[in-house]
Design a protein around this motif. Structure first.
Motif, short mmCIF file in Angstrom:
data_model
loop_
_atom_site.label_atom_id
_atom_site.label_comp_id
_atom_site.label_asym_id
_atom_site.label_seq_id
_atom_site.Cartn_x
_atom_site.Cartn_y
_atom_site.Cartn_z
N CYS A 262 3.60 16.51 2.47
CA CYS A 262 3.25 15.43 3.40
C CYS A 262 4.49 14.87 4.09
O CYS A 262 4.39 14.32 5.20
CB CYS A 262 2.50 14.32 2.67
N SER A 263 5.64 14.97 3.44
CA SER A 263 6.86 14.39 4.01
C SER A 263 7.34 15.13 5.24
O SER A 263 8.17 14.63 5.99
CB SER A 263 7.97 14.38 2.94
N PHE A 264 6.81 16.33 5.49
CA PHE A 264 7.25 17.09 6.65
C PHE A 264 6.74 16.50 7.95
O PHE A 264 7.24 16.80 9.04
CB PHE A 264 6.78 18.55 6.55
N GLY A 265 5.70 15.66 7.85
CA GLY A 265 5.20 14.95 9.02
C GLY A 265 4.32 15.75 9.95
O GLY A 265 4.00 15.30 11.04
N ASN A 266 3.87 16.93 9.53
CA ASN A 266 3.04 17.76 10.41
C ASN A 266 1.64 17.96 9.86
O ASN A 266 0.96 18.91 10.22
CB ASN A 266 3.69 19.13 10.62
N HIS A 267 1.19 17.06 8.96
CA HIS A 267 -0.12 17.25 8.32
C HIS A 267 -1.29 16.81 9.22
O HIS A 267 -2.39 17.31 9.10
CB HIS A 267 -0.18 16.48 7.01
N SER A 268 -1.06 15.85 10.14
CA SER A 268 -2.07 15.38 11.11
C SER A 268 -3.27 14.72 10.44
O SER A 268 -4.36 14.65 11.01
CB SER A 268 -2.57 16.55 11.98
N CYS A 269 -3.11 14.23 9.20
CA CYS A 269 -4.22 13.56 8.52
C CYS A 269 -4.48 12.20 9.16
O CYS A 269 -3.54 11.43 9.40
CB CYS A 269 -3.91 13.37 7.04
N GLN A 270 -5.75 11.90 9.41
CA GLN A 270 -6.09 10.63 10.04
C GLN A 270 -5.87 9.45 9.10
O GLN A 270 -5.40 8.40 9.52
CB GLN A 270 -7.55 10.66 10.51
N HIS A 271 -6.20 9.62 7.82
CA HIS A 271 -6.06 8.54 6.86
C HIS A 271 -4.89 8.78 5.90
O HIS A 271 -3.82 8.23 6.06
CB HIS A 271 -7.36 8.35 6.07
N GLU A 272 -5.09 9.63 4.89
CA GLU A 272 -4.07 9.81 3.85
C GLU A 272 -3.79 11.30 3.65
O GLU A 272 -4.68 12.13 3.75
CB GLU A 272 -4.55 9.21 2.52
#
Length: 583
Positions: A262-272
């Motif tokens: 998740c720390s890579f910043g490219n997950h695009s999750c709307q919430h968590e």
């Protein structure tokens, strides 16, 4: 290159003692652990007979330095030129003597140099379980040693890459005229440990000594002092630590840390975002559901997920829901039901179009729509009575007005109605309604009780017969007519069917899925606000109280009529007297 061997000294030593004894000089036989070892020998015409004999002795001497056996090192040998020939497969022999005998009987092929073909054979056949290789899950190292003296006549880079990708470690040994570029294309990394080039077959024993030394290296992982947190990978004279999937090796080269995807910043999750060993996964906050794209979240529609019990409409609100009622109705104390159409009594006959243009799935929507109408009616023998007629090319009474006494019974009967299909004879259906559906035999109440008679026609297309005569007849009979059209329904026909004014008695929806917006208008129209239903109790005209009341009203009317006649007689007498005096 570390593997480049050119010194003439070993050649002089070779003249002094046999090749087989030189390998024996390296020390006692080593314990290599389980290995699947295949030798790929070039026997093309460029390899001279005495050179091939040297290679034969090289193989025999190398075998004598290995720990050969079914549970230790398994050995296979293939030779190639323009074709590939298996000398013996991995599972053929478990004794060294049998292997040596097969090698001594080897006859060279003496044709071209198809090295790529030989690698392909080794990958697909020689290292197969059927040929004696141990299965991949056993994690037994697979090693191929390719010995060649010339340039391949086919491509080797791609097939060698495939073999390496399947876990085969490749050593490339070139003699005399061998092409260095081809050797490097075939060998496993690091190249300086897997590529060897010697000037002649007489010097090939140098590779044998180094190769035997690599196989006999101490397994430092087995000693248990490596300190690797997850996996220890042994290599000749050394080892390295590796981490399980989803983890990364720390700076100490021993401990492992979970990868925070998740720390890579490219997950695009709307919430968590939640990091797992397989990568980032998106989670939604409470009260929301993850959409199929795996990233977006949508507020959970509790109305679709629970038995909410709302009579009219359910509205989701975060982690809860609430019930709504149509305009003009109030939500009852239970928070779910709405006040029903209790202001009046109605005999309601529904004419439902069951033609083939409706289609089965839409007919189910029609039945649901009918039951939503029933929901706002006070269905009972003394209140509202409901009958249902279906029409297509013919007309069928599904249930008459007098059959069911509760809304639940009516709704269950509606759901059991079977789709007719075929044509659209709306005129025939109107005639059936006028002549039969509102008869007392079918459950309609007598006209003397002044109970409103309401007909509601539901259709999705043009009628195939004339509707004008029986539409007019229905209104002449005092039936209040409503027309509901969907899709390709014809407005002119809807207006012919409906009572005046058409604006209050005609409803239209462009498709079956959006019919529910018509319910509010129908409720306001079908439920009478005044008249017999407003606080008036229906009584039979044959009851005693009704007869006395009727008698009293009749005598009063007769007395008033007598008084009027007396007054009229007196006026006539005055007129006669006036005429007589004028004469």
């Amino acid at each position: 290159m570390r593997g480049l061997l050119c010194s003439p000294l070993p050649m002089l030593l070779l003249l002094l003692q046999p090749w087989e004894s030189q390998l024996q000089f390296a020390g006692p036989r080593c314990r290599t652990g389980p290995l699947d070892l295949v030798f790929v020998i070039d026997s093309s015409r460029s390899v001279r007979p005495f050179e091939f004999e040297t290679m034969r002795q090289f193989l025999v001497g190398l075998l004598r330095g290995l720990d050969v056996g079914p549970n230790a090192t398994r050995v296979g040998v293939i030779q190639y030129s323009s074709q590939v020939q298996s000398v013996f497969r991995l599972g053929a022999f478990s004794r060294r003597e049998d292997m040596e005998r097969a090698i001594r009987a080897l006859v060279p092929l003496a044709q071209g140099t198809m090295t790529g073909l030989a690698i392909q054979y080794a990958m697909n056949v020689a290292f197969s379980v059927a040929e004696g290789a141990r299965p991949p899950e056993a994690r037994v190292p697979r090693i191929a040693v390719i010995v060649t003296d010339g340039r391949p006549q086919d491509r080797v880079a791609e097939v060698a890459a495939q073999a390496r990708a399947r876990g085969i470690e490749i050593y490339a040994v070139g003699v005399q005229r061998a092409d260095v570029g081809s050797l490097r294309a075939m060998a496993s990394p690091p190249l300086d440990e897997h590529v060897f080039l010697v000037e002649s077959f007489d010097l090939i024993q140098e590779f044998g000594l180094q190769f035997q030394g690599r196989l006999c290296a101490i397994d430092l992982c087995a000693e248990g002092t490596h300190g690797c947190e997850h996996h220890c990978i042994s290599s000749p004279g050394s080892y390295s630590c590796r981490c399980r999937a989803g983890f990364v090796l720390q700076r100490d080269q021993r401990s492992c840390r979970a990868i925070d995807h998740c720390s890579f910043g490219n997950h695009s999750c709307q919430h968590e975002c939640v990091s797992t060993f397989r990568g980032p996964r998106c989670h939604c906050r409470e009260g929301h559901d993850l959409l199929p794209d795996g990233r977006s979240c949508q507020a959970r529609d509790l109305c679709n997920g629970v038995d909410h019990g709302c009579e009219f409409q359910c509205v989701s609100e975060g982690l809860s829901y609430r019930c709504l009622c149509p305009e003009g109705q109030q939500l009852q104390a239970d928070g779910k039901s709405c006040n029903r159409c209790r202001e009046g009594h109605v005999d309601l006959v529904l004419l439902v179009d069951g033609s083939k243009s409706v289609r089965p799935q839409n007919f189910e929507l029609v039945k649901r729509f009918v039951n939503q109408i029933v929901d706002f009616l006070d269905v009972s023998p003394e209140g509202t009575r409901v009958g249902l007629v279906q029409f297509s090319s013919r007309v069928r009474t599904e249930f008459p007005l007098g059959r069911y006494g509760t809304a639940a019974e009516v709704k269950q009967a509606v759901l059991a109605v079977e789709y007719m299909e075929r044509g659209t004879m709306t005129g025939l259906a109107l005639r059936h309604m006028v002549e039969h559906s509102f008869s007392e035999a079918q459950g309609a109440r007598p006209r003397a009780l002044n109970v409103p008679r309401v007909g509601l026609v539901f259709t999705d297309g043009r009628s195939q017969d004339d509707i004008s005569v029986w539409a007019a007849r229905a209104k002449e009979e005092g039936i209040v007519m409503y027309a509901v059209g969907v899709g390709k329904a014809v407005e002119e026909e809807l207006r012919q069917i409906a009572s005046e004014p058409a604006e209050l008695h005609v409803s239209y929806s462009p498709d079956f899925g959006s019919m529910t917006h018509l319910l509010e208008n129908l409720r306001g129209s079908i439920c009478p606000e005044e008249g017999i239903g407003a606080g008036t109790e229906l009584r039979s005209p044959c009851e005693c109280e009704s007869l006395v009341e009727f008698q009293g009203r009749t005598l009063g009317a007769l007395e008033k009529l007598t008084q009027n006649l007396a007054q009229l007689a007196a006026r006539l007498e005055d007129l006669e007297n006036q005429l007589a005096s004028q004469k």
